[in-house]
Design a protein around this motif. Structure first.
Motif, short mmCIF file in Angstrom:
data_model
loop_
_atom_site.label_atom_id
_atom_site.label_comp_id
_atom_site.label_asym_id
_atom_site.label_seq_id
_atom_site.Cartn_x
_atom_site.Cartn_y
_atom_site.Cartn_z
N PRO A 31 0.83 -1.21 0.00
CA PRO A 31 0.00 0.00 0.00
C PRO A 31 0.86 1.25 0.00
O PRO A 31 1.91 1.31 0.65
CB PRO A 31 -0.81 -0.13 1.30
CG PRO A 31 -0.03 -1.08 2.15
CD PRO A 31 0.67 -2.01 1.22
N LEU A 32 0.42 2.26 -0.74
CA LEU A 32 1.15 3.52 -0.83
C LEU A 32 0.73 4.52 0.24
O LEU A 32 1.26 5.63 0.28
CB LEU A 32 0.95 4.14 -2.22
CG LEU A 32 1.51 3.34 -3.40
CD1 LEU A 32 1.14 4.00 -4.71
CD2 LEU A 32 3.03 3.20 -3.27
N SER A 33 -0.21 4.13 1.08
CA SER A 33 -0.72 5.08 2.08
C SER A 33 0.37 5.51 3.05
O SER A 33 0.31 6.61 3.61
CB SER A 33 -1.89 4.46 2.84
OG SER A 33 -1.49 3.22 3.44
N GLU A 34 1.37 4.65 3.28
CA GLU A 34 2.45 4.99 4.20
C GLU A 34 3.67 5.54 3.48
O GLU A 34 4.69 5.82 4.10
CB GLU A 34 2.86 3.73 4.99
CG GLU A 34 1.74 3.11 5.79
CD GLU A 34 1.17 4.06 6.84
OE1 GLU A 34 1.95 4.89 7.37
OE2 GLU A 34 -0.04 4.00 7.12
N GLY A 35 3.58 5.70 2.17
CA GLY A 35 4.70 6.20 1.41
C GLY A 35 4.85 7.71 1.50
O GLY A 35 3.96 8.40 2.01
N PRO A 36 5.95 8.25 0.99
CA PRO A 36 6.15 9.70 1.01
C PRO A 36 5.15 10.42 0.11
O PRO A 36 4.54 9.82 -0.77
CB PRO A 36 7.59 9.87 0.49
CG PRO A 36 7.87 8.62 -0.27
CD PRO A 36 7.09 7.53 0.40
N ALA A 90 1.66 8.54 -8.05
CA ALA A 90 0.72 7.42 -8.23
C ALA A 90 -0.63 7.89 -8.75
O ALA A 90 -1.32 7.13 -9.44
CB ALA A 90 0.55 6.67 -6.92
N THR A 91 -1.00 9.14 -8.45
CA THR A 91 -2.30 9.63 -8.91
C THR A 91 -2.37 9.79 -10.42
O THR A 91 -3.46 9.82 -11.00
CB THR A 91 -2.63 10.98 -8.25
OG1 THR A 91 -1.61 11.93 -8.57
CG2 THR A 91 -2.74 10.84 -6.74
N VAL A 92 -1.23 9.89 -11.09
CA VAL A 92 -1.21 10.01 -12.55
C VAL A 92 -0.73 8.71 -13.22
O VAL A 92 -0.47 8.68 -14.42
CB VAL A 92 -0.34 11.19 -13.01
CG1 VAL A 92 -0.93 12.51 -12.54
CG2 VAL A 92 1.10 11.04 -12.51
N ASN A 93 -0.60 7.67 -12.42
CA ASN A 93 -0.18 6.37 -12.95
C ASN A 93 -1.43 5.57 -13.31
O ASN A 93 -2.20 5.17 -12.43
CB ASN A 93 0.64 5.63 -11.89
CG ASN A 93 1.12 4.28 -12.37
OD1 ASN A 93 0.94 3.91 -13.53
ND2 ASN A 93 1.74 3.51 -11.48
N PRO A 94 -1.67 5.30 -14.59
CA PRO A 94 -2.88 4.55 -14.97
C PRO A 94 -2.93 3.16 -14.37
O PRO A 94 -4.02 2.63 -14.11
CB PRO A 94 -2.80 4.49 -16.50
CG PRO A 94 -1.37 4.74 -16.83
CD PRO A 94 -0.84 5.64 -15.77
N VAL A 95 -1.78 2.54 -14.13
CA VAL A 95 -1.76 1.21 -13.52
C VAL A 95 -2.34 1.26 -12.12
O VAL A 95 -3.05 0.34 -11.69
CB VAL A 95 -0.33 0.64 -13.51
CG1 VAL A 95 -0.32 -0.79 -12.96
CG2 VAL A 95 0.29 0.67 -14.89
N ASN A 96 -2.08 2.33 -11.39
CA ASN A 96 -2.61 2.50 -10.05
C ASN A 96 -4.13 2.49 -10.06
O ASN A 96 -4.77 1.84 -9.22
CB ASN A 96 -2.08 3.81 -9.46
CG ASN A 96 -2.75 4.16 -8.14
OD1 ASN A 96 -2.86 3.35 -7.24
ND2 ASN A 96 -3.22 5.40 -8.03
#
Length: 266
Positions: free
Chosen positions: A203-208, A215-221
């Motif tokens: 999960p990216l919730s704990e990432g910087p 990640a918000t502009v990553n279509p894979v996300n």
């Protein structure tokens, strides 16, 4: 005196290119090796099975949640991983055909140039569906809940996404031609950041903050989030909408770039 009338010459009917018919013919041609040698399809499952068998237990142990809940989060990411790694490498097959001269022979055939790309891209749908179903069935006895309508919708989204990624892979192969090292260099350079910045494995919730912003502009996300919602039976969430938009956008861009590259191919 009799006059002999020469026999009329047999008229030759020119075969005109037709996108739908030619795409179907190319699709059948591309699927035949897969049907003759299904071992390649099974062998490509090794990587997602390794992640499912070795990475999932670590997540289950760290989360402290029941195995079923963790798999409900993790398995959709593995399905997207199948698409990302599987279709991202398919351009190497076209590159091999260009190096052996097989691709040049297909270019002079009475086929639509667009169909040479579309048929190849559609071929990626079959392995995606088969492999995704196998992964879901393997995870099922360990607590993964199968929502059939959600699974069907998720497979459709994965197929659309895979067509786009496959088309981009073919476009890269056409651009790099016989420079195989360049194809794999670009492919590997792009695919791992897309994977890590999608929250597919962790999960990216704990990432910087910068990582979450990218990640918000990553279509894979967005496709990963949509798959998690769909496989849980949640159709009304915004994740599904954005995932569908991302999949369709990648397919549109991939087909446009790939068809343009195929038309310019020589």
């Amino acid at each position: 005196m009799t006059t002999q009338t020469p026999a009329p010459a047999t008229a030759r009917t020119a075969v005109r290119p037709n996108l739908v018919r030619d795409s179907r013919n190319v699709l059948v041609r591309e699927l035949r090796p897969v049907l003759r040698d299904p071992f390649t399809l099974i062998f490509s499952l090794v990587q997602p099975l390794v992640f499912l068998g070795l990475f999932a237990p670590l997540l289950i142990g760290q989360s402290g949640q029941p195995a079923g809940e963790t798999l409900q989060w993790f398995v959709p990411g593995v399905l997207v991983m199948i698409v990302l790694f599987g279709t991202g490498a398919t351009g190497s097959n076209l590159q091999y055909e260009m190096m052996t001269g097989s691709h040049e022979r297909t270019l002079v055939a009475p086929l639509s140039r667009s169909a040479l790309l579309v048929g190849r891209a559609l071929k990626e749908v079959a392995p995606i569906v088969v492999q995704a179903i196998i992964i879901v069935l393997i995870a099922w006895p360990f607590g993964f809940a199968i929502n059939v309508p959600g699974l069907v919708a998720g497979l459709v989204m994965l197929a659309v996404f895979g067509v786009g990624l496959g088309s981009l892979s073919y476009a890269l192969a056409l651009k790099t031609k016989d420079r195989e090292w360049l194809f794999w260099g670009v492919q590997q350079t792009l695919i791992f950041p897309l994977l890590i910045l999608s929250g597919m494995l962790l999960p990216l919730s704990e990432g910087p903050d910068w990582m979450r912003a990218v990640a918000t502009v990553n279509p894979v996300n967005w496709v990963v989030q949509a798959e998690r919602a769909l496989l849980a039976g949640q159709f009304a969430g915004p994740e599904v909408l954005w995932g569908a938009v991302a999949a369709v956008a990648v397919a549109a861009v991939g087909l446009t770039v790939g068809i343009r590259g195929m038309r310019r191919s020589s």
